[in-house]
Design a protein around this motif. Structure first.
Motif, PDB file in Angstrom:
ATOM      1  N   LEU A 195     -13.250   0.850   3.501  1.00  0.00           N
ATOM      2  CA  LEU A 195     -12.853  -0.196   4.774  1.00  0.00           C
ATOM      3  C   LEU A 195     -12.483   0.355   6.057  1.00  0.00           C
ATOM      4  O   LEU A 195     -12.207  -0.248   6.627  1.00  0.00           O
ATOM      5  CB  LEU A 195     -12.399  -1.542   3.935  1.00  0.00           C
ATOM      6  CG  LEU A 195     -13.130  -2.302   2.934  1.00  0.00           C
ATOM      7  CD1 LEU A 195     -12.372  -3.429   2.837  1.00  0.00           C
ATOM      8  CD2 LEU A 195     -14.723  -2.694   3.582  1.00  0.00           C
ATOM      9  N   ARG A 196     -12.167   1.487   5.914  1.00  0.00           N
ATOM     10  CA  ARG A 196     -11.439   2.173   6.986  1.00  0.00           C
ATOM     11  C   ARG A 196     -12.467   2.765   8.015  1.00  0.00           C
ATOM     12  O   ARG A 196     -13.151   3.710   7.558  1.00  0.00           O
ATOM     13  CB  ARG A 196     -10.179   3.184   6.604  1.00  0.00           C
ATOM     14  CG  ARG A 196      -9.292   2.933   5.935  1.00  0.00           C
ATOM     15  CD  ARG A 196      -8.380   3.884   5.743  1.00  0.00           C
ATOM     16  NE  ARG A 196      -7.318   3.669   4.542  1.00  0.00           N
ATOM     17  CZ  ARG A 196      -6.393   4.317   4.307  1.00  0.00           C
ATOM     18  NH1 ARG A 196      -6.337   5.648   4.500  1.00  0.00           N
ATOM     19  NH2 ARG A 196      -5.164   3.905   3.485  1.00  0.00           N
ATOM     20  N   ALA A 197     -12.830   2.138   9.004  1.00  0.00           N
ATOM     21  CA  ALA A 197     -13.754   2.567   9.994  1.00  0.00           C
ATOM     22  C   ALA A 197     -13.162   3.536  11.058  1.00  0.00           C
ATOM     23  O   ALA A 197     -11.908   3.822  10.794  1.00  0.00           O
ATOM     24  CB  ALA A 197     -14.150   1.317  10.878  1.00  0.00           C
ATOM     25  N   SER A 198     -13.874   4.042  12.112  1.00  0.00           N
ATOM     26  CA  SER A 198     -13.267   4.864  12.863  1.00  0.00           C
ATOM     27  C   SER A 198     -12.141   4.537  13.729  1.00  0.00           C
ATOM     28  O   SER A 198     -12.258   3.150  14.028  1.00  0.00           O
ATOM     29  CB  SER A 198     -14.384   5.524  13.641  1.00  0.00           C
ATOM     30  OG  SER A 198     -13.787   6.355  14.846  1.00  0.00           O
ATOM     31  N   ARG A 199     -11.116   5.241  13.933  1.00  0.00           N
ATOM     32  CA  ARG A 199      -9.822   4.648  14.591  1.00  0.00           C
ATOM     33  C   ARG A 199     -10.410   4.855  16.086  1.00  0.00           C
ATOM     34  O   ARG A 199      -9.627   3.946  16.800  1.00  0.00           O
ATOM     35  CB  ARG A 199      -8.559   5.609  14.357  1.00  0.00           C
ATOM     36  CG  ARG A 199      -8.092   5.430  12.995  1.00  0.00           C
ATOM     37  CD  ARG A 199      -6.758   6.356  12.718  1.00  0.00           C
ATOM     38  NE  ARG A 199      -7.551   7.362  12.271  1.00  0.00           N
ATOM     39  CZ  ARG A 199      -7.049   8.553  11.806  1.00  0.00           C
ATOM     40  NH1 ARG A 199      -5.729   8.561  11.618  1.00  0.00           N
ATOM     41  NH2 ARG A 199      -7.609   9.762  11.852  1.00  0.00           N
ATOM     42  N   MET A 200     -11.210   5.600  16.517  1.00  0.00           N
ATOM     43  CA  MET A 200     -11.651   5.427  18.098  1.00  0.00           C
ATOM     44  C   MET A 200     -12.309   4.159  18.292  1.00  0.00           C
ATOM     45  O   MET A 200     -12.167   3.595  19.398  1.00  0.00           O
ATOM     46  CB  MET A 200     -12.530   6.883  18.156  1.00  0.00           C
ATOM     47  CG  MET A 200     -13.252   6.793  19.713  1.00  0.00           C
ATOM     48  SD  MET A 200     -11.807   6.811  20.913  1.00  0.00           S
ATOM     49  CE  MET A 200     -11.226   8.645  20.213  1.00  0.00           C
ATOM     50  N   LEU A 201     -13.015   3.565  17.195  1.00  0.00           N
ATOM     51  CA  LEU A 201     -13.562   2.413  17.620  1.00  0.00           C
ATOM     52  C   LEU A 201     -12.538   1.053  18.056  1.00  0.00           C
ATOM     53  O   LEU A 201     -12.800   0.326  18.794  1.00  0.00           O
ATOM     54  CB  LEU A 201     -14.438   1.786  16.230  1.00  0.00           C
ATOM     55  CG  LEU A 201     -15.550   2.450  16.002  1.00  0.00           C
ATOM     56  CD1 LEU A 201     -16.589   1.910  15.064  1.00  0.00           C
ATOM     57  CD2 LEU A 201     -16.575   2.342  17.506  1.00  0.00           C
ATOM     58  N   ILE A 202     -11.355   1.465  17.200  1.00  0.00           N
ATOM     59  CA  ILE A 202     -10.388   0.336  17.548  1.00  0.00           C
ATOM     60  C   ILE A 202      -9.692   0.575  19.052  1.00  0.00           C
ATOM     61  O   ILE A 202      -9.376  -0.245  19.766  1.00  0.00           O
ATOM     62  CB  ILE A 202      -9.148   0.703  16.553  1.00  0.00           C
ATOM     63  CG1 ILE A 202      -9.670   0.373  15.132  1.00  0.00           C
ATOM     64  CG2 ILE A 202      -7.773  -0.186  16.919  1.00  0.00           C
ATOM     65  CD1 ILE A 202      -8.406   0.589  14.001  1.00  0.00           C
ATOM     66  N   VAL A 203      -9.692   1.678  19.442  1.00  0.00           N
ATOM     67  CA  VAL A 203      -9.243   2.329  20.751  1.00  0.00           C
ATOM     68  C   VAL A 203      -9.982   1.886  21.860  1.00  0.00           C
ATOM     69  O   VAL A 203      -9.768   1.038  22.855  1.00  0.00           O
ATOM     70  CB  VAL A 203      -8.800   3.898  20.965  1.00  0.00           C
ATOM     71  CG1 VAL A 203      -8.719   4.206  22.303  1.00  0.00           C
ATOM     72  CG2 VAL A 203      -7.912   4.260  19.942  1.00  0.00           C
ATOM     73  N   LEU A 204     -11.523   2.060  21.664  1.00  0.00           N
ATOM     74  CA  LEU A 204     -12.552   1.938  22.564  1.00  0.00           C
ATOM     75  C   LEU A 204     -12.609   0.079  22.578  1.00  0.00           C
ATOM     76  O   LEU A 204     -12.885  -0.294  23.674  1.00  0.00           O
ATOM     77  CB  LEU A 204     -13.792   2.483  22.167  1.00  0.00           C
ATOM     78  CG  LEU A 204     -13.845   3.819  22.160  1.00  0.00           C
ATOM     79  CD1 LEU A 204     -15.378   4.269  21.822  1.00  0.00           C
ATOM     80  CD2 LEU A 204     -13.696   4.236  23.740  1.00  0.00           C
ATOM     81  N   GLY A 205     -12.446  -0.422  21.243  1.00  0.00           N
ATOM     82  CA  GLY A 205     -12.500  -1.792  21.293  1.00  0.00           C
ATOM     83  C   GLY A 205     -11.373  -2.427  22.165  1.00  0.00           C
ATOM     84  O   GLY A 205     -11.594  -3.479  22.513  1.00  0.00           O
ATOM     85  N   THR A 206     -10.244  -2.040  21.814  1.00  0.00           N
ATOM     86  CA  THR A 206      -9.094  -2.337  22.467  1.00  0.00           C
ATOM     87  C   THR A 206      -9.463  -2.437  24.218  1.00  0.00           C
ATOM     88  O   THR A 206      -9.318  -3.410  24.982  1.00  0.00           O
ATOM     89  CB  THR A 206      -7.907  -1.653  22.540  1.00  0.00           C
ATOM     90  OG1 THR A 206      -7.522  -1.672  21.134  1.00  0.00           O
ATOM     91  CG2 THR A 206      -6.606  -2.262  23.245  1.00  0.00           C
TER      92      THR A 206
END
Length: 670
Positions: free
Chosen positions: A376-387
């Motif tokens: 269930l761990r997606a890309s951390r970059m998606l969290i950054v871009l999502g922010t």
């Protein structure tokens, strides 16, 4: 005695002060007595009256008796030929007593009279002239047809929208905000019906005046300001229930047989209908920003998923479906929650709150990320871009609304332009008031109250140039100095400039600047009086969040933590009570006789006095402790006090604070 004026006050001290100063001016040369009936206000209204208006006949009640009973108390003692029922949130013109009295003297058939009223933005108030709420009329009002057809002789008989507001007319219903009545008629038909607590009593009294063979008039020869919204918020469920219940009382009293049953049934249906609309409107206002943010963030994340999958992994199907069905809802839920607690969905919002709200959410997502199973761990970059997307999208639509003059977003330090209309001495006094009250605005300058005073080296211009000055300098707010201006002039300019400008009035020798930007909301107020941080929305939310999170943790680890308290069972009971909102960990110290003057808080386990040594034997010590707790509240102080008084968290109730013994006297006893 020509006239007895009756004002019922309930916690509107600043508006009452302004109203009485206007009455004092208008009453010059007339035989007038003024009654103020205070319904147990806790805002020091009574003290202000005794200090500033010794001529007023004060009747201070020990409880809130309602509008009708309070008015009847004064009417029974009134000696005037006429009785004027006047709201405290009004400002009357200098001729608002003499001109209506002259009209009544000239029209012996007149039993009652109302006047033209405008709100705090200069807009005409349609309740200045009304018709009786017959079943048909009440139906059209309750179901909104009167608003759809405001000029219709059939659909808008409630507000008589087809009658000109600038002409005097015979009408049916007077407004309780300004209701001039012959005392002899009141003695004949009886006073206000005390079955009405608030709303409806003016309709009932007007009906009885007409039934007795007299006429009611709408008098357009003078105008008053009625700020409104000071007693009950028009957009509240309480208003809907109170207003239509008053209509039911009226129907049951004055209509008989099947007509009354049909009318009451229709009004009950109207209560549910209008209450549903009110709930829907209130919830839509609250939920729309949150749902729009959620939608925009989800769309952005959905697009970012495909973009990043192509750029980084060269595979559009790289991410698993669980990203959309589990991760994204989790991320959005966390972002919106932290944004909510940072005040992003409050009525006023600064860009810094929005950025920090979503940034805190990202930190929490990063913390949660580490506890998720690997699949269930997606890309951390998606969290950054999502922010970045969450902040950008949420800010963008609010910024567009701000450009249109709507929405809650405050544009940094772009303060609205203000002018003061008055003499130099009053202008300087107002500027000091604004500075001490910490009101931020862009003061353009002062406008002279007359052409003869206009020294253009010290003034922007004279009063006759006000319209041009508003256009040239893009003025958004005007502060009128009542010492230098007649109320007639203030009302004239409010009518002429219209609702695009905000208006405030500072009365002579007053420490408050009063106005209202909506007929449906409480008035605006600049005052030097103490503000309480604990009453602010953000502070209340943070206090509840601390209570909720701490009590949850305490309950989760209660098998370990409870035994470190003096009373383990009491600790668990208090933690449950705090969790469900029945108590708070921190609140006011008990024993303070002036608690009614402070914002209300839940019953508490601890108080700031728990960390202090024994209190000196002074009556005001506890009040000062509570006062500063309310004034300077911050959630971290609650957390510190909980930590310092850990062992006391299990006590059943907060004890009365102990006081030290008086110091021994150095004088010899006889």
């Amino acid at each position: 005695m020509k006239l007895s004026i009756v004002i019922v006050n309930y916690n509107v001290k600043y508006f009452l002060e302004q109203a009485l100063l206007a009455v004092r001016k208008a009453a010059k040369g007339l035989a007038v007595e003024v009654f103020v009936v205070d319904n147990n206000s806790v805002d020091d209204s009574v003290q202000m009256l005794r200090e500033k208006f010794p001529e007023v006949k004060l009747m201070a009640n020990s409880q809130n008796l309602g509008f009708s009973k309070a008015n009847n108390q004064a009417i029974a003692q009134a000696k005037g030929e006429y009785v004027l029922l006047l709201n405290p949130d009004t400002v009357i013109r200098e001729d608002s007593l003499s001109a209506p009295l002259a009209f009544m003297d000239a029209h012996p058939e007149a039993g009652g009279l109302g006047v033209k009223m405008i709100d705090g933005k200069g807009c005409f108030l349609p309740e200045s002239k009304r018709g009786f709420p017959s079943p048909e009329v009440a139906f059209y009002k309750a179901f909104g047809l009167s608003k759809l057809f405001p000029k219709s002789t059939r659909f808008n008989r409630y507000h008589l929208g087809y009658l000109s507001a600038d002409e005097t007319h015979e009408i049916e219903v007077l407004s309780g905000a300004y209701m001039l009545l012959r005392k002899s008629v009141l003695e004949q038909i009886g006073y206000l019906d005390e079955a009405f607590f608030m709303y409806g009593e003016d309709i009932d009294l007007s009906y009885r005046v007409v039934q007795a063979g007299y006429k009611n008039y709408y008098f357009a020869g003078t105008t008053i300001i009625h700020y409104k919204g000071e007693s009950t918020k028009k957009g509240s469920l309480n208003y809907v229930k109170t207003f239509y219940n008053a209509m039911i009382i009226f129907a049951q009293k004055h209509f008989g047989g099947p007509q009354a049953g049909l009318y009451v049934g229709m009004l009950r249906a109207a209560i549910y209908f209008r209450a549903s609309l009110t709930l829907l409107a209130n919830w839509s206002k609250r939920l729309f920003p949150l749902l729009l943010d959620a939608l925009l963030i989800f769309i952005g994340l959905f697009l970012l998923k495909d973009i990043w999958a192509n750029l980084r992994f060269d595979d559009p199907d790289y991410f698993k479906p669980s990203l959309i069905y589990f991760n994204y809802p989790l991320y959005i839920g966390i972002w919106l929650t932290t944004a909510f607690f940072r005040g992003v969905y409050d009525q006023k919002l600064k860009a810094g709150q929005l950025v920090s709200g979503f940034a805190l959410g990202s930190l929490l997502i990063a913390a949660v990320y580490g506890f998720l199973p690997s699949h269930l761990r997606a890309s951390r970059m998606l969290i950054v871009l999502g922010t970045i997307w969450a902040i950008g999208s949420s800010w963008s639509w609010r910024y567009l609304l701000a450009l249109l003059g709507k929405g809650p977003l405050e544009q940094g330090q772009q303060l609205h332009n203000v002018v003061i209309l008055g003499s130099l001495s009053e202008s300087e006094r107002v500027q000091r008031l604004l500075y001490k009250a910490r009101v931020q605005n862009n003061l353009i300058g002062t406008v002279a109250p007359s052409e003869s005073e206009a020294d253009f080296k010290q003034f922007l211009g004279a009063i006759y140039q006000l319209e041009e000055l508003v256009q040239i300098y893009k003025i958004k707010e005007i502060i009128f100095c009542a010492k230098d201006l007649r109320a007639e002039q203030i009302i004239y300019w409010m009518n002429r400039l219209g609702p695009e400008v905000a208006y405030k009035i500072v009365a002579e020798d007053s420490l408050s600047i009063v106005g209202s930007n909506s007929k449906n909301s409480a008035g605006d107020l600049y005052t030097l009086e103490l503000g309480f941080k604990i009453a602010e929305t953000m502070a209340k939310r943070n206090k509840r969040l601390l209570d909720l999170s701490s009590s949850f943790i305490f309950l989760l680890f209660s098998p370990i933590l409870a035994w470190s308290c003096a009373s383990p069972l009491g600790f668990i009971a208090n933690a449950w009570a705090v969790f469900w909102g029945q108590k708070s960990w921190l609140g006011y110290a008990k024993g303070d006789s002036k608690l009614q003057h402070l914002p209300k808080l839940r019953p508490s386990v601890l108080s700031p006095a728990d960390s202090l040594p024994q209190l000196p034997d002074e009556e005001h010590s506890l009040h000062r402790i509570n006062l500063f707790y309310a004034k300077d509240y911050y959630w971290s102080e609650d957390a510190r006090l909980i930590w310092e008084n850990w062992r006391k968290l299990g006590r059943k109730k907060q004890p009365a604070q102990s006081r030290s013994q008086p110091l021994p006297s150095t004088q010899k006893q006889d």
